[in-house]
Design a protein around this motif. Structure first.
Motif, PDB file in Angstrom:
ATOM      1  N   CYS A 183       0.777  -1.202   0.031  1.00  0.00           N
ATOM      2  CA  CYS A 183      -0.001  -0.075   0.019  1.00  0.00           C
ATOM      3  C   CYS A 183       0.947   1.307   0.050  1.00  0.00           C
ATOM      4  CB  CYS A 183      -0.752   0.096   1.188  1.00  0.00           C
ATOM      5  SG  CYS A 183      -0.036  -0.527   2.837  1.00  0.00           S
ATOM      6  N   LEU A 184       0.180   2.222  -0.495  1.00  0.00           N
ATOM      7  CA  LEU A 184       1.078   3.611  -0.424  1.00  0.00           C
ATOM      8  C   LEU A 184       0.219   4.846  -0.370  1.00  0.00           C
ATOM      9  CD1 LEU A 184       1.289   5.038  -3.585  1.00  0.00           C
ATOM     10  CD2 LEU A 184       2.825   3.216  -3.773  1.00  0.00           C
ATOM     11  N   LEU A 185       0.781   5.853   0.026  1.00  0.00           N
ATOM     12  CA  LEU A 185       0.251   7.270   0.004  1.00  0.00           C
ATOM     13  C   LEU A 185       1.063   8.268  -0.259  1.00  0.00           C
ATOM     14  CD1 LEU A 185       0.666   8.611   2.868  1.00  0.00           C
ATOM     15  CD2 LEU A 185      -1.054   7.023   3.660  1.00  0.00           C
ATOM     16  N   TRP A 186       0.687   9.538  -0.690  1.00  0.00           N
ATOM     17  CA  TRP A 186       1.557  10.787  -0.955  1.00  0.00           C
ATOM     18  C   TRP A 186       1.170  11.620  -0.063  1.00  0.00           C
ATOM     19  CZ3 TRP A 186       4.182  10.767  -6.464  1.00  0.00           C
ATOM     20  CH2 TRP A 186       5.082  11.670  -6.730  1.00  0.00           C
ATOM     21  N   PRO A 187       1.536  12.003   0.852  1.00  0.00           N
ATOM     22  CA  PRO A 187       0.721  12.949   1.796  1.00  0.00           C
ATOM     23  C   PRO A 187       1.720  14.431   1.778  1.00  0.00           C
ATOM     24  CG  PRO A 187       2.462  11.608   3.009  1.00  0.00           C
ATOM     25  CD  PRO A 187       2.508  11.004   1.697  1.00  0.00           C
ATOM     26  N   ALA A 188       2.837  14.261   1.082  1.00  0.00           N
ATOM     27  CA  ALA A 188       3.508  15.802   1.089  1.00  0.00           C
ATOM     28  C   ALA A 188       4.661  15.866  -0.097  1.00  0.00           C
ATOM     29  CB  ALA A 188       4.233  16.001   2.464  1.00  0.00           C
ATOM     30  N   GLU A 189       5.036  16.898  -0.604  1.00  0.00           N
ATOM     31  CA  GLU A 189       5.923  17.194  -1.805  1.00  0.00           C
ATOM     32  C   GLU A 189       7.059  16.309  -1.583  1.00  0.00           C
ATOM     33  OE1 GLU A 189       7.956  20.750  -4.062  1.00  0.00           O
ATOM     34  OE2 GLU A 189       7.133  21.191  -2.395  1.00  0.00           O
ATOM     35  N   ASN A 190       7.367  15.426  -2.408  1.00  0.00           N
ATOM     36  CA  ASN A 190       8.540  14.815  -2.438  1.00  0.00           C
ATOM     37  C   ASN A 190       8.581  13.427  -1.540  1.00  0.00           C
ATOM     38  OD1 ASN A 190       9.794  16.379  -4.309  1.00  0.00           O
ATOM     39  ND2 ASN A 190      10.611  17.784  -2.607  1.00  0.00           N
ATOM     40  N   ILE A 191       7.657  13.374  -0.705  1.00  0.00           N
ATOM     41  CA  ILE A 191       7.473  12.101   0.269  1.00  0.00           C
ATOM     42  C   ILE A 191       6.405  11.227  -0.099  1.00  0.00           C
ATOM     43  CG2 ILE A 191       6.955  11.776   2.655  1.00  0.00           C
ATOM     44  CD1 ILE A 191       8.390  14.170   3.416  1.00  0.00           C
ATOM     45  N   ILE A 192       6.850   9.994  -0.329  1.00  0.00           N
ATOM     46  CA  ILE A 192       5.911   8.862  -0.494  1.00  0.00           C
ATOM     47  C   ILE A 192       5.944   8.024   0.579  1.00  0.00           C
ATOM     48  CG2 ILE A 192       5.344   6.990  -2.078  1.00  0.00           C
ATOM     49  CD1 ILE A 192       6.293   8.518  -4.405  1.00  0.00           C
ATOM     50  N   VAL A 193       4.910   7.604   1.377  1.00  0.00           N
ATOM     51  CA  VAL A 193       4.907   6.496   2.362  1.00  0.00           C
ATOM     52  C   VAL A 193       4.270   5.474   1.842  1.00  0.00           C
ATOM     53  CG1 VAL A 193       4.289   6.167   4.695  1.00  0.00           C
ATOM     54  CG2 VAL A 193       4.682   8.538   4.090  1.00  0.00           C
ATOM     55  N   PHE A 194       5.045   4.279   2.239  1.00  0.00           N
ATOM     56  CA  PHE A 194       4.475   2.892   1.726  1.00  0.00           C
ATOM     57  C   PHE A 194       4.614   1.929   2.566  1.00  0.00           C
ATOM     58  CE2 PHE A 194       8.785   3.500   0.052  1.00  0.00           C
ATOM     59  CZ  PHE A 194       9.413   2.323   0.407  1.00  0.00           C
ATOM     60  N   GLY A 195       3.970   0.913   2.591  1.00  0.00           N
ATOM     61  CA  GLY A 195       4.211  -0.442   3.494  1.00  0.00           C
ATOM     62  C   GLY A 195       4.523  -1.581   2.502  1.00  0.00           C
ATOM     63  N   LEU A 196       5.129  -2.496   3.323  1.00  0.00           N
ATOM     64  CA  LEU A 196       5.990  -3.723   2.645  1.00  0.00           C
ATOM     65  C   LEU A 196       5.346  -5.032   3.396  1.00  0.00           C
ATOM     66  CD1 LEU A 196       9.705  -2.865   2.371  1.00  0.00           C
ATOM     67  CD2 LEU A 196       7.689  -2.491   0.692  1.00  0.00           C
ATOM     68  N   ALA A 197       5.253  -6.064   2.584  1.00  0.00           N
ATOM     69  CA  ALA A 197       4.789  -7.366   3.140  1.00  0.00           C
ATOM     70  C   ALA A 197       5.647  -7.747   4.328  1.00  0.00           C
ATOM     71  CB  ALA A 197       4.964  -8.401   2.011  1.00  0.00           C
ATOM     72  N   GLU A 198       6.988  -7.385   4.475  1.00  0.00           N
ATOM     73  CA  GLU A 198       7.462  -7.836   5.514  1.00  0.00           C
ATOM     74  C   GLU A 198       7.365  -7.084   6.874  1.00  0.00           C
ATOM     75  OE1 GLU A 198      11.787  -5.446   4.993  1.00  0.00           O
ATOM     76  OE2 GLU A 198      11.221  -6.893   3.264  1.00  0.00           O
ATOM     77  N   GLY A 199       6.555  -5.930   6.681  1.00  0.00           N
ATOM     78  CA  GLY A 199       6.184  -5.334   7.965  1.00  0.00           C
ATOM     79  C   GLY A 199       6.580  -3.806   8.123  1.00  0.00           C
ATOM     80  N   LYS A 200       7.599  -3.666   7.290  1.00  0.00           N
ATOM     81  CA  LYS A 200       7.941  -2.336   7.316  1.00  0.00           C
ATOM     82  C   LYS A 200       7.217  -0.837   6.835  1.00  0.00           C
ATOM     83  CE  LYS A 200      12.808  -3.858   7.250  1.00  0.00           C
ATOM     84  NZ  LYS A 200      14.195  -3.605   6.672  1.00  0.00           N
ATOM     85  N   VAL A 201       7.402  -0.046   7.416  1.00  0.00           N
ATOM     86  CA  VAL A 201       6.732   1.374   6.744  1.00  0.00           C
ATOM     87  C   VAL A 201       8.037   2.071   6.311  1.00  0.00           C
ATOM     88  CG1 VAL A 201       5.140   3.311   7.098  1.00  0.00           C
ATOM     89  CG2 VAL A 201       4.439   1.148   8.096  1.00  0.00           C
ATOM     90  N   ARG A 202       8.039   2.534   5.084  1.00  0.00           N
ATOM     91  CA  ARG A 202       9.238   3.433   4.530  1.00  0.00           C
ATOM     92  C   ARG A 202       8.901   4.754   4.046  1.00  0.00           C
ATOM     93  NH1 ARG A 202      13.598   0.731   1.762  1.00  0.00           N
ATOM     94  NH2 ARG A 202      14.977   1.523   3.484  1.00  0.00           N
ATOM     95  N   LEU A 203       9.872   5.439   3.544  1.00  0.00           N
ATOM     96  CA  LEU A 203       9.539   6.637   3.117  1.00  0.00           C
ATOM     97  C   LEU A 203      10.312   6.682   1.828  1.00  0.00           C
ATOM     98  CD1 LEU A 203       9.551  10.035   4.897  1.00  0.00           C
ATOM     99  CD2 LEU A 203      10.989   9.658   2.834  1.00  0.00           C
TER     100      LEU A 203
END
Length: 217
Positions: free
Chosen positions: A69-89
Motif C-alpha cells: 500500500c502507499l500514499l503521497w502525503p507531502a511534496e517529495n514524500i511517498i509513504v508505503f508499506g511492505l509485506a515484511e512489515g516495514k513502513v518506509r519513506l
C-alpha cells in the motif's frame, strides 16, 4: 482511446513476469503518480499538467519485499508499506528510500491525517500504528495506538477519530488515544461482506466505508 492510453502509461519495465499493482497515489500537485507493485518496485511517473504532455518514469524505488500500500502525503514524500512489515519513506527529490519504522506484521493499509503530517498503518495482526512527521502541537502519542479485532484493511483518520473495519463486518471508531468511541456491527447482516476500504473527506468530518458491493457514510 483514453483508457488504452492510460493502460500504456502504467505498464513499466519490470523484473518479474507478473505482478499486481497494490497502491496508486497522485503527488500533491497532481503532476506525478506513484505506483506500488508486488514485484518489490515503486515507479513514479511524471504525467504533466495536460493530457498530451509526455509521460516518463522519473523515479524507481526497489524494495526487499512486495509493496502492499502507499500514499503521497507531502511534496517529495511517498509513504508505503511492505509485506515484511516495514513502513518506509521514498524521497522523490533524492531518489532514496528509508525505513520509518518496522513491525513483524504485513502492512495491510495506510492513511494520513487531514494535514498529511501524521500517518497510520494497519497490520495483518490487527495492530494500528501512529507516526507523526509533525504532531502540530497536538501532544498525541506515537507508536502502537490499538489492536483492532481483525486486519484493518479499511482504515482512515478523521478529524476527531480513527475509523477501522475489516473481515469481521464491524466498524469501530477509536478516539485519539485508542479508546473505543462507537461500534457498528453488521456481522448478522447476511447481505453484508467484509469491509475493504475507507476514506475521509478533505475536511475530515465525514467517512465513507466500502465493502464488496456497498458503501456508506
Amino acid at each position: 482511446m483514453q483508457l488504452r492510453h492510460v493502460r500504456t502509461l502504467l505498464t513499466p519495465q519490470y523484473g518479474r513476469k507478473s505482478y499486481m499493482v497494490k497502491g496508486m497515489a497522485f503527488s500533491p500537485d497532481s503532476t506525478k503518480i506513484a505506483i506500488g507493485q508486488t514485484d518489490n518496485i515503486i515507479y513514479v511517473y511524471k504525467i504533466g499538467e495536460e493530457w498530451g504532455d509526455k509521460k516518463v518514469i522519473c523515479n524507481k524505488f526497489i524494495q526487499t519485499s512486495a509493496v502492499t500500500c502507499l500514499l503521497w502525503p507531502a511534496e517529495n514524500i511517498i509513504v508505503f508499506g511492505l509485506a515484511e512489515g516495514k513502513v518506509r519513506l521514498a524521497n522523490t527529490k533524492t531518489n532514496k528510500s528509508s525505513t520509518i519504522y518496522g513491525t513483524d506484521s504485513f502492512v495491510v493499509s495506510l492513511t494520513s491525517n487531514v494535514s498529511g503530517k501524521g500517518i497510520l498503518s494497519g497490520h495483518a495482526d490487527g495492530t494500528i500504528v501512529r507516526y507523526f512527521f509533525d504532531d502540530e502541537g497536538s501532544g498525541e502519542s506515537q507508536g502502537k495506538l490499538v489492536t483492532h479485532p481483525c486486519p484493518p484493511y479499511a482504515l482512515t483518520w478523521a478529524s476527531s477519530s480513527v475509523v477501522a473495519a475489516g473481515c469481521d463486518k464491524k466498524i469501530i471508531a477509536y478516539g485519539k488515544e485508542g479508546h473505543i468511541i462507537q461500534t457498528f456491527d453488521y456481522s448478522r447482516d447476511p447481505l453484508e461482506k467484509e469491509f475493504t476500504t475507507a476514506v475521509t473527506s478533505p475536511g475530515g468530518q465525514s467517512v465513507v466505508i466500502g465493502s464488496y458491493d456497498r458503501y456508506g457514510a
